[in-house]
Scaffold this active site. Structure first.
Site, short mmCIF file in Angstrom:
data_model
loop_
_atom_site.label_atom_id
_atom_site.label_comp_id
_atom_site.label_asym_id
_atom_site.label_seq_id
_atom_site.Cartn_x
_atom_site.Cartn_y
_atom_site.Cartn_z
N ASP A 65 0.80 -1.22 0.00
CA ASP A 65 0.00 0.00 0.00
C ASP A 65 0.84 1.27 0.00
O ASP A 65 0.29 2.38 0.09
CB ASP A 65 -0.93 0.01 1.21
CG ASP A 65 -2.07 -0.98 1.07
OD1 ASP A 65 -2.41 -1.33 -0.08
OD2 ASP A 65 -2.61 -1.42 2.09
N ARG A 90 -0.33 -1.82 7.29
CA ARG A 90 0.37 -0.64 6.81
C ARG A 90 1.33 -0.04 7.84
O ARG A 90 2.01 0.96 7.54
CB ARG A 90 -0.65 0.43 6.39
CG ARG A 90 -1.60 -0.01 5.30
CD ARG A 90 -2.31 1.15 4.66
NE ARG A 90 -1.38 2.00 3.93
CZ ARG A 90 -1.75 3.11 3.27
NH1 ARG A 90 -3.01 3.49 3.28
NH2 ARG A 90 -0.85 3.83 2.63
N ARG A 136 -10.66 5.90 10.52
CA ARG A 136 -9.23 5.61 10.63
C ARG A 136 -8.59 6.46 11.74
O ARG A 136 -8.22 5.95 12.78
CB ARG A 136 -8.52 5.88 9.30
CG ARG A 136 -9.07 5.10 8.10
CD ARG A 136 -8.63 3.66 8.06
NE ARG A 136 -9.02 3.03 6.80
CZ ARG A 136 -8.29 3.00 5.70
NH1 ARG A 136 -7.11 3.59 5.67
NH2 ARG A 136 -8.73 2.42 4.61
N HIS A 165 -11.76 8.02 4.61
CA HIS A 165 -10.78 9.08 4.84
C HIS A 165 -11.39 10.40 4.39
O HIS A 165 -12.21 10.44 3.46
CB HIS A 165 -9.51 8.86 4.00
CG HIS A 165 -8.46 8.04 4.65
ND1 HIS A 165 -7.51 7.35 3.92
CD2 HIS A 165 -8.15 7.80 5.96
CE1 HIS A 165 -6.68 6.72 4.74
NE2 HIS A 165 -7.06 6.99 5.98
N CYS A 261 -4.88 9.96 -3.16
CA CYS A 261 -4.27 8.94 -2.30
C CYS A 261 -2.82 8.65 -2.69
O CYS A 261 -2.01 8.30 -1.83
CB CYS A 261 -5.08 7.64 -2.36
SG CYS A 261 -6.60 7.68 -1.38
#
Length: 268
Positions: A65, A90, A136, A165, A261
């Site tokens: 990622d 992550r 998150r 997000h 992103c």
């Protein structure tokens, strides 16, 4: 008039979808890695053609990622607040990002105490730091960011798991003019009221464009690079004086991200 920007990107050398935490991510759909790389290179080349500088973060084996470089830190006036990821898949990315910033002349790089996923949940305007929470990033990260950057943090509650997000539900079009676009139903009623008060002239994205991750866009104050499927935003952006540039990142969408992103802004 727009100013040249400096961005950080990480090639999708090891990109794959290994887990699912939002509706766009489907581990059952194989990733066409050569196509993903070609789409990423096209975006990188578009930035450069517009006069922007693109810095590269080397990918790390076992961290697929990392291509979503926006999540690794938030940079304001050369100060770097690192990330602390919510999911263990992550977690090791955070140290790789901090090491890159230190190696490239950023003198103040801090490891946060609380979970934040960088520019995934922090959006910078001239006056404020907009901060998402709900899926998150921890609400405790908002106070930490305010102390570190010394600017007011506006907390915004995300309530729809499709918009996990802040950068999937809101885009800063021009930080100096405090111009943004966002999708109201992604936010709680109170946060919608806050956004309406702060940005009364904002561009409001309809469901089809938001669901296509159309708000996961990058603007330099004039050009707006956004997912090509968000066709309904094009006329509205042009009417406001922006030049929208539809971009195909369909392979990277399989991992839950698009233009924003994969792009971190290095604000000097």
């Amino acid at each position: 008039m727009y100013a040249a920007r400096r961005y950080l990107m990480c090639p999708p050398a090891h990109f794959r979808v290994t887990y699912s935490i939002n509706p766009w991510m489907d581990p059952g759909k194989p990733v066409d890695l050569p196509l993903a790389l070609a789409q990423w290179e096209d975006l990188r080349d578009r930035y450069r053609a517009l006069g922007h500088t693109v810095e590269l973060l080397d990918p790390v084996q076992g961290l697929p990622d990392m291509v979503y470089a926006a999540n690794g830190a938030t940079v304001v006036q050369g100060r770097v607040l690192g990330a602390r990821f919510a999911h263990p898949e992550r977690a090791d990315e955070a140290a790789a990002h901090r090491a890159w910033y230190r190696a490239h002349g950023f003198g103040e790089v801090t490891e946060p105490a609380h979970i934040n996923e960088g520019e995934g949940d922090f959006a910078v305007t001239a006056k404020w730091l907009l901060a998402g929470r709900g899926f998150r990033s921890s609400p405790l990260s908002h106070g930490e960011a305010q102390e570190f950057f010394g600017r007011p943090v506006i907390g915004l509650d995300l309530v729809d798991p499709r918009y996990y997000h802040l950068d999937t539900a809101l885009c800063v079009l021009d930080p100096e003019r405090e111009d943004v676009m966002y999708h109201p139903p992604a936010f709680s009623p109170g946060s919608q009221a806050v956004l309406a008060r702060l940005f009364p002239g904002a561009l409001l994205a309809e469901e089809p464009d938001a669901a296509a991750l159309g708000l996961n866009a990058v603007s330099d104050g004039h050009h707006v690079l956004l997912p090509q499927a968000a066709a309904g935003l094009l006329a509205s952006l042009r009417a406001r004086g922006y030049d929208p540039i539809p971009t195909d990142l369909t392979e990277l969408l399989k991992g839950g991200g698009s233009v924003k992103c994969v792009t971190a802004e290095l604000r000097a």
